[in-house]
Scaffold this active site. Structure first.
Site, PDB file in Angstrom:
ATOM      1  N   LYS A  92       0.802  -1.224   0.000  1.00 57.48           N
ATOM      2  CA  LYS A  92       0.000   0.000   0.000  1.00 57.48           C
ATOM      3  C   LYS A  92       0.837   1.277   0.000  1.00 57.48           C
ATOM      4  O   LYS A  92       0.417   2.294  -0.560  1.00 57.48           O
ATOM      5  CB  LYS A  92      -0.955   0.010   1.197  1.00 57.48           C
TER       6      LYS A  92
ATOM      7  N   ASP B 274      -9.907   2.868   1.878  1.00 52.15           N
ATOM      8  CA  ASP B 274      -9.948   2.306   3.224  1.00 52.15           C
ATOM      9  C   ASP B 274     -10.550   3.303   4.204  1.00 52.15           C
ATOM     10  O   ASP B 274     -11.250   2.917   5.145  1.00 52.15           O
ATOM     11  CB  ASP B 274      -8.541   1.933   3.698  1.00 52.15           C
TER      12      ASP B 274
END
Length: 301
Positions: free
Chosen positions: A75, A112
Site C-alpha cells: 500500500k 480504506d
C-alpha cells in the site's frame, strides 16, 4: 459482450495485488457485484512479490486492466509507482486502489478511509465532541485516523508500544489531524484514562485474528478484561479483524454494553467505493457484496 458469469475475449480485468492474497474475500464479493451489475469483467487475486510490483503494474496497464485493489505489503510502495495521487492518498501515505489514468499510468487513491468511517457515520450522524482511541500504529492506523478526522472527532489518541513509531505516525498525520495525540501502551494510567473517556475505540493490531494454521489466536484480545471494564457502556468498539466473527475483543466489549463493529464491513465498503471508481457507476450492490463475503466466511455444511 459475453453472458453474465462467463469469461470471453472481451472480458475486462480487475484484480487485487498483494502477497499473500490466497485468503482474500475480494474475488467472491467483487465477482458477485460484477455479475449483478451486468459488467463483462472478472476480478482476480494476483499474488505479487514485492520485487515484481513495478513490472506487474506496468504489465497490467499495458493489457488494459480496468482497475486494481492493493493490499499488504504494497500500500505504501505502490504510491511511488503512480502517475498521480489523490489528496487523501497523499495525506495518508497509502494507496489501496489504482484507477487507469487518462494520460497513461495509474491514479492512486485510498478507499480504506471511507470503508472505515461510512458505517459509523450511518449509525450516528454527529461525531463532533467525541473522543476516539486507536490501538496500534501500523499502516491501517493511518487510514483509521483519517476516518476519525473525517467524522469530526474532537480528540483522537493513538496507542503504540514503541515511542519511535508513535513519533513517525505523529510526523505523518499530525499536520492534517490536529486532534491527534499519542500515548505509550505501557503507561497503564494514561491508557486506562483514555479507555474510560473514549466514545469509540478501534483495534488496528492483528491480536485476536485467527487463521487455519493458528486457530488458538482467536482467544487473544489486545485489551485485558480489566481494561475492558474501563469502557463506557454505549460507546463503540471497532475491530478491523473479521476472523473470527466476532473476535474475542468484540465479545468482551459487547458484554460491557458497547456497540460493536468488525472489519468485514470496512472491507465491503472500501471494495464498493473502489468499484464505483472503476466503473463510473453508483449502483454498486453493497448488500450482494456483503452476502458474498459472508458466504466465504461461513463453513459449508
Amino acid at each position: 459482450m459475453t453472458s453474465p458469469g462467463t469469461i470471453g475475449a472481451s472480458t475486462g480485468l480487475v484484480g487485487l495485488l498483494g502477497d499473500p492474497v490466497h485468503h482474500s474475500l475480494s474475488p467472491a464479493m467483487h465477482n458477485a457485484a460484477l455479475q449483478a451489475m451486468g459488467l463483462d469483467w472478472v476480478f482476480l487475486a494476483l499474488p505479487t512479490p514485492a520485487d515484481q510490483l513495478g513490472s506487474v503494474t506496468q504489465g497490467l496497464e499495458a493489457i488494459g486492466c480496468r482497475g486494481l485493489n492493493v493490499t499488504i505489503p504494497h500500500k505504501q510502495t505502490v504510491a511511488g509507482l503512480c502517475r498521480e495521487l489523490s489528496p487523501l492518498a497523499q495525506r495518508v501515505g497509502a494507496v489501496n486502489v489504482l484507477v487507469p489514468h487518462a494520460e497513461g499510468g495509474w491514479f492512486g487513491t485510498n478507499t480504506d478511509v471511507e470503508g472505515f468511517y461510512s458505517p459509523l457515520q450511518e449509525a450516528e450522524s454527529d461525531w463532533s465532541e467525541r473522543r476516539a482511541l486507536v490501538l496500534g500504529c501500523g499502516g491501517s492506523a493511518r487510514a483509521v485516523v483519517a476516518g476519525l478526522t473525517e467524522l469530526g472527532c474532537t480528540r483522537i489518541q493513538i496507542a503504540g508500544r514503541r515511542q519511535t513509531v508513535l513519533e513517525d505516525v505523529m510526523a505523518a498525520c499530525g499536520s492534517w489531524s490536529p486532534q491527534l495525540e499519542t500515548l505509550l501502551w505501557s503507561d497503564d494510567e494514561i491508557l486506562n484514562d483514555a479507555l474510560e473517556h473514549s466514545d469509540v475505540v478501534v483495534n488496528t493490531t492483528p491480536v485476536g485474528m485467527a487463521s487455519p494454521s493458528k486457530p488458538e489466536a482467536a482467544e487473544a484480545s489486545p485489551l485485558s478484561t480489566h481494561q475492558i471494564d474501563r469502557l463506557k457502556p454505549g460507546s463503540w468498539m471497532v475491530d478491523i479483524i473479521y476472523t473470527p466473527r466476532p473476535t474475542r475483543l468484540l465479545q468482551l466489549a459487547a458484554a460491557q454494553g458497547c456497540q460493536t463493529l468488525d472489519g468485514l464491513e470496512m472491507l465491503v465498503r472500501q471494495g464498493a467505493a473502489a468499484l464505483r471508481l472503476w466503473s463510473g457507476r453508483q449502483d454498486v450492490p453493497v448488500e450482494i457484496m456483503r452476502e458474498a463475503a459472508l458466504a466465504q466466511l461461513t463453513p459449508q455444511a
